[in-house]
Design an enzyme around this catalytic site. Structure first.
Site, PDB file in Angstrom:
ATOM      1  N   THR A 130      -0.464  31.831  73.787  1.00 30.76           N
ATOM      2  CA  THR A 130       0.836  31.051  73.522  1.00 30.76           C
ATOM      3  C   THR A 130       1.928  31.722  74.123  1.00 30.76           C
ATOM      4  O   THR A 130       2.269  31.826  75.289  1.00 30.76           O
ATOM      5  CB  THR A 130       0.952  30.610  72.123  1.00 30.76           C
ATOM      6  OG1 THR A 130       0.992  31.690  71.382  1.00 30.76           O
ATOM      7  CG2 THR A 130       0.074  29.457  71.894  1.00 30.76           C
TER       8      THR A 130
ATOM      9  N   LYS B   4      -5.633  36.305  70.297  1.00 33.17           N
ATOM     10  CA  LYS B   4      -4.528  35.950  70.794  1.00 33.17           C
ATOM     11  C   LYS B   4      -3.359  36.073  69.201  1.00 33.17           C
ATOM     12  O   LYS B   4      -3.819  35.859  68.244  1.00 33.17           O
ATOM     13  CB  LYS B   4      -4.456  34.610  71.015  1.00 33.17           C
ATOM     14  CG  LYS B   4      -4.331  33.186  70.278  1.00 33.17           C
ATOM     15  CD  LYS B   4      -3.144  32.921  69.344  1.00 33.17           C
ATOM     16  CE  LYS B   4      -2.070  32.743  70.079  1.00 33.17           C
ATOM     17  NZ  LYS B   4      -0.937  32.205  69.191  1.00 33.17           N
TER      18      LYS B   4
ATOM     19  N   GLU C 144       6.406  39.312  69.818  1.00 35.04           N
ATOM     20  CA  GLU C 144       7.223  38.375  70.474  1.00 35.04           C
ATOM     21  C   GLU C 144       8.504  39.536  70.795  1.00 35.04           C
ATOM     22  O   GLU C 144       9.206  39.905  69.917  1.00 35.04           O
ATOM     23  CB  GLU C 144       7.861  37.205  70.050  1.00 35.04           C
ATOM     24  CG  GLU C 144       6.493  36.193  69.995  1.00 35.04           C
ATOM     25  CD  GLU C 144       6.703  35.085  69.378  1.00 35.04           C
ATOM     26  OE1 GLU C 144       6.071  33.749  69.586  1.00 35.04           O
ATOM     27  OE2 GLU C 144       7.790  34.909  68.446  1.00 35.04           O
TER      28      GLU C 144
ATOM     29  N   ASN D 279      12.158  32.791  70.007  1.00 38.03           N
ATOM     30  CA  ASN D 279      11.888  31.474  68.907  1.00 38.03           C
ATOM     31  C   ASN D 279      12.866  30.323  68.767  1.00 38.03           C
ATOM     32  O   ASN D 279      12.788  29.608  68.222  1.00 38.03           O
ATOM     33  CB  ASN D 279      11.735  32.498  67.652  1.00 38.03           C
ATOM     34  CG  ASN D 279      10.429  32.940  67.455  1.00 38.03           C
ATOM     35  OD1 ASN D 279       9.313  32.420  67.306  1.00 38.03           O
ATOM     36  ND2 ASN D 279      10.272  34.398  67.748  1.00 38.03           N
TER      37      ASN D 279
ATOM     38  N   THR E 152       0.838  33.368  65.165  1.00 37.50           N
ATOM     39  CA  THR E 152      -0.249  32.548  64.960  1.00 37.50           C
ATOM     40  C   THR E 152      -1.345  33.502  65.494  1.00 37.50           C
ATOM     41  O   THR E 152      -1.354  33.716  66.632  1.00 37.50           O
ATOM     42  CB  THR E 152      -0.138  31.158  65.550  1.00 37.50           C
ATOM     43  OG1 THR E 152       0.732  30.415  65.094  1.00 37.50           O
ATOM     44  CG2 THR E 152      -1.378  30.293  65.300  1.00 37.50           C
TER      45      THR E 152
ATOM     46  N   SER F 100      11.353  24.294  73.369  1.00 31.30           N
ATOM     47  CA  SER F 100      12.065  23.442  74.370  1.00 31.30           C
ATOM     48  C   SER F 100      11.391  24.126  76.021  1.00 31.30           C
ATOM     49  O   SER F 100      10.515  24.823  76.001  1.00 31.30           O
ATOM     50  CB  SER F 100      13.444  23.977  74.350  1.00 31.30           C
ATOM     51  OG  SER F 100      13.780  25.355  74.588  1.00 31.30           O
TER      52      SER F 100
END
Length: 407
Positions: free
Chosen positions: A153, A179, A276, A402, A190, A407
Site C-alpha cells: 500500500t 507488506k 511511512e 497519513n 497494516t 485522497s
C-alpha cells in the site's frame, strides 16, 4: 542455514501470480495469488485488535482447523474491515471463485486484504483479477517478485526473505514476503506476511514455531503505535522437500525454528525501516534486565516514544528521552546504574555510565545518528535477560502521508 541474499528461491510446488485488477488508482498491481500443487499444513497469527477484518476471521477459522490450504488470495487497496456480514460473504465468494478453478474446497483458500477500512470489496474486480491470475500462475521468481509488489500500500519497496537448509538429508527452502509501512504496532501493522516452505512438519509444531517466533519478531516492531484490524501472518508447508516429517521438538525442529526466526526478523526489520516517511531504522536493545518480559517492555517503550523517534530524525543524542521512555514503561529499575550507548556504521559512543552523562562529543554522536540504521543499547544491570525492538524515526513526511491517505 544459507541465506539467499539476492534473487529469492521458490520452495518446491508453489506458484504465484499478480495483476492490476483496478482496485487501486493508476493501474497499479493490486492482487496477488500464491498456489501450492499439493495441500499445505497451515499456521497463522492475527491482530489482537478487537475490531478484526473479515479476512482475519475467515483465515483464523481455517488455520485453527485440520483443513489443509492450497492457496492465498490477496488484494490491496480495500481492507474489507468493518464491513459486517457482507464482508464475510465476500471472503467466501472470493474463495469460492478460486476454488472452482482448481476443483478444491473454498475452505482450502486463505484470503487477505489491506487498504482503506470501511469500504466493501469491489467483487467484480476481485473476480476478474482471479480470472486473469489463474492462467498466469508460474513457479518463477519473477512472479513472486510481482506478488510481493501487489500486496503493497504505502510501502516504498517490496519486502522478501529466503533461506535454504538441510533437514533429514533434503534441501528445504523457506521464502517469505510481507507488506507494512503504517498502522504498525503488532500485538500478535497494516501488516501482512506470507511464508511458504516445502518442509514436511506436523501442524501443531508449525503453529508452535510461528506463535513463539512472532513474539520476538513482528511483535517487537512499531512505526506509529496503531494496531491494525488486518494484521495477518500465514505460514504454509506442503512437504514437497520430502524430508522425514518433523513430529517432535528434535534437532530438525530447532533448525527450522532458527531459519523461521531469520525470515521473520528480517521481514520485521524491513517493515520498521520502511515506516511511512522514515529515513532511519532505529533498534533498541535492553540487556541485563530482571526478566524477559521486562526487557521487551522496556525496549518497546523506547522505540514507540514519539519524542525519541523525533530525536532520531534530528540526529540528536537526546538521551533524556530514552531514559524517560524507560521510566514510564511500568518496569521497576534503578536509574542510577544504567549504561547507555549509541552505535551505527559510523562508530559507537558511550552516552551514560551509571546513570550519569559521559563527556561525549555531540559532533561524534550526530555523525553516528546520521546513518540509516541506528542502534541504542541500555544495560539495566538488574538481571540476565535481553530483548530487542525495532522502530523508525518520526518525520514530517509521516504526517503528510497519513493526512492524504484516502485522497
Amino acid at each position: 542455514m544459507k541465506v539467499i541474499e539476492e534473487e529469492i528461491k521458490i520452495p518446491k510446488g508453489y506458484k504465484a501470480a499478480a495483476v492490476s485488477a483496478g482496485i487501486k488508482k493508476e493501474n497499479r498491481l493490486d492482487m496477488a495469488l500464491i498456489f501450492s500443487e499439493s495441500p499445505c499444513v497451515t499456521a497463522g497469527t492475527y491482530t489482537t485488535n478487537v475490531v478484526k477484518a473479515a479476512p482475519v476471521l475467515w483465515d483464523k477459522e481455517i488455520t485453527a482447523s485440520d483443513t489443509k490450504a492450497r492457496a492465498i488470495v490477496v488484494n490491496s487497496g480495500v481492507a474489507n474491515a468493518c464491513t459486517g456480514k457482507e464482508g464475510m460473504l465476500y471472503c467466501e465468494d472470493t474463495a469460492k471463485t478460486l476454488s472452482e478453478k482448481f476443483n478444491i474446497l473454498p475452505k482450502e483458500v486463505l484470503v487477505a486484504s489491506t487498504g482503506v477500512i470501511g469500504a466493501q470489496l469491489p467483487m467484480d474486480k476481485i473476480k476478474s483479477g482471479i480470472e486473469k491470475m489463474v492462467p498466469d500462475l508460474k513457479e518463477e521468481v519473477s512472479n513472486f517478485e510481482l506478488a510481493s509488489k501487489a500486496i503493497m500500500t504505502t510501502d516504498t519497496l517490496p519486502k522478501k526473505a529466503c533461506v535454504t537448509l538441510e533437514i533429514g538429508g533434503k534441501e528445504v527452502t523457506i521464502t517469505g514476503m510481507c507488506k507494512g509501512s503504517g498502522m504498525i504496532h503488532p500485538n500478535m501493522c497494516t501488516m501482512l506476511s506470507f511464508i511458504i516452505t516445502d518442509l514436511a512438519i506436523s501442524k501443531n509444531l508449525l503453529q508452535k514455531a510461528l506463535s513463539k517466533n512472532v513474539d520476538d519478531t513482528y511483535n517487537m516492531i512499531s512505526v506509529d503505535g496503531d494496531t491494525s484490524t488486518n494484521d495477518t501472518v500465514l505460514l504454509l508447508a506442503n512437504g514437497k522437500a520430502q524430508n522425514p516429517e518433523i513430529t517432535e521438538e528434535n534437532e530438525d525442529y530447532k533448525a527450522f525454528e532458527e531459519a523461521l526466526n531469520y525470515i521473520n526478523e528480517t521481514l520485521a526489520k524491513k517493515i520498521a525501516s520502511d515506516g511511512e516517511g522514515a529515513t532511519a531504522l532505529f533498534e533498541m536493545t535492553v540487556k541485563n534486565a530482571a526478566t524477559k518480559k521486562d526487557a521487551k517492555i522496556l525496549s518497546k517503550s523506547v522505540i514507540t516514544s514519539n519524542l525519541t523517534k523525533a530525536a532520531i530524525f534530528g540526529h540528536d543524542a537526546n538521551w533524556g528521552r530514552i531514559i524517560c521512555a524507560l521510566g514510564y514503561s511500568g518496569v521497576d529499575f534503578d536509574p542510577e546504574v544504567i549504561d547507555l550507548y549509541f552505535e551505527s556504521k559510523a562508530g559507537k559512543i558511550d552516552i551514560l555510565k551509571n546513570g550519569n552523562a559521559t563527556s561525549y562529543s555531540e559532533e561524534t554522536a550526530t555523525k553516528i545518528l546520521s546513518e540509516p540504521y541506528v542502534k541504542a543499547v541500555a544495560d539495566m544491570k538488574n538481571g540476565k535477560e535481553s530483548a530487542t525492538a525495532w522502530g523508525c524515526d518520526l518525520t514530517y513526511e509521516y504526517v503528510k502521508i497519513n493526512a492524504d491517505y484516502r485522497s
